[in-house]
Design an enzyme around this catalytic site. Sequence first.
Site, short mmCIF file in Angstrom:
data_model
loop_
_atom_site.label_atom_id
_atom_site.label_comp_id
_atom_site.label_asym_id
_atom_site.label_seq_id
_atom_site.Cartn_x
_atom_site.Cartn_y
_atom_site.Cartn_z
N SER A 311 0.82 -1.21 0.00
CA SER A 311 0.00 0.00 0.00
C SER A 311 0.86 1.27 0.00
O SER A 311 1.56 1.54 -0.98
CB SER A 311 -0.95 -0.04 1.20
OG SER A 311 -1.95 0.93 1.10
N ASP A 322 10.79 5.47 -9.59
CA ASP A 322 10.46 6.02 -10.91
C ASP A 322 11.06 7.40 -11.13
O ASP A 322 11.33 7.79 -12.28
CB ASP A 322 8.95 6.09 -11.10
CG ASP A 322 8.34 4.72 -11.37
OD1 ASP A 322 9.09 3.73 -11.36
OD2 ASP A 322 7.12 4.65 -11.57
N LYS A 336 -0.74 -4.11 -3.35
CA LYS A 336 -2.05 -3.55 -3.03
C LYS A 336 -2.11 -2.13 -3.60
O LYS A 336 -1.52 -1.21 -3.06
CB LYS A 336 -2.32 -3.51 -1.53
CG LYS A 336 -3.70 -2.93 -1.19
CD LYS A 336 -3.93 -2.89 0.31
CE LYS A 336 -5.31 -2.31 0.63
NZ LYS A 336 -5.43 -0.89 0.30
#
Length: 414
Positions: A311, A322, A336
């Site tokens: 999560s 990224d 999740k």
Amino acid sequence: MHKRAFWVGILLTFQIVFLSACWTPPASAFTNEQQLFSQAWRIVSQAYLDDTFNSQNWWLLRQHSLQKRLQNREATYAAIEKMLGSLDDPFTRLLKPEQYRSLQVNTSGELSGVGLQIALDAETGGLIVVAPIAGSPAEAAGIQPLDHILEIDGQATSEMTLDEAASLMRGPVGTSVTLKIQGKKKGAKNSLELVRDRISLNPVYAALDEQPSGVPVGYIRLTQFSANAPAEVAHAVAELEEKGVDSYILDLRNNPGGLLQAGIEIARIWLDEGTIVYTVNRQGTLGSFEAYGQALTKDPLVVLVNQGSASASEILAGALQDNGRAKLIGEKTFGKGLIQSLFDLSDGSGLAVTVAKYETPSHHDINKLGIKPDLEVPLESISLDQVGTAVDSQYQAAVKLLAGQSVLAEVISN
């Protein structure tokens, strides 16, 4: 002529019967129980991510449910749970008043229990461990991420909701609960008696690690994204900067997540600019959260993740990966990628409703897929006091990565 009149009469009769079967009284005529059910239905109708409601007629479901007499509050709760169950989404659920209060405490204070973060397996629907809380009875007993919980005090978990299972494991300090556990590889089944304890939710541990290589490493372990987590991480970074650290290891292993906003604020501690996460709502509209200020440090950063990182941990790890701000080491994360919001109901209960999904800055949807680390390093089972030591293979891989001059140059250039 008589024959035509006869058929018209039948058609009118059928129409009247059909309309009466679908008719429900106006809101002003609802009982208190019907009003509570309607409130829950309306929240889901307006907020739920899937506007097909699992390919069913959501309005007709309401009509049919309100035709049944709701004798008392428990009957109303059962009707709401049946309605939510039709969505086939374990994260969208009813929280009865005690469960709702407990969930709110879980993100801000402390609780007593065994210290397990749990979820329902996306494939089997069984109860599984996301992660044990650091220093908890569950961790001391050796329970691992993705272990299956088959029974709680002799009660099979196959038909339990997440909140029912959590309620059974919580209880007064010093009392015991027995869990039947099966390893993630479906090995032997073991019954473990755990003694409940006070579970500290202080989410941050920080230390300076003076390496023989001469590179002082700042180690920060974050165990949960609670309300105070951003301030605690910022405080840890500031103290380690004063001590002259040259690089950081952020440990998100066995961190099951928590508050979305806490994950966003912690990402801003490390990022000057860039997208942190995209959210996608039921209309497919993209929203985003951005970094917009000066990061507290530009020193090289490695993030440790494993199967218990879920999560908000995945939001943070994905943002740092990224944006080229950090390298990820460890194992693929839990996977999740759904966002829930909490909604109050009029009797003190609440609903947790899936309202959006999230994507990493590179538009990776990680739900049920997880985030793959830059360097995969398996971790042998170690105790809490061995984390960050010579026997912690993932930690040592991070130290080695930070010590390499070519890697440092690559990270800094990003």
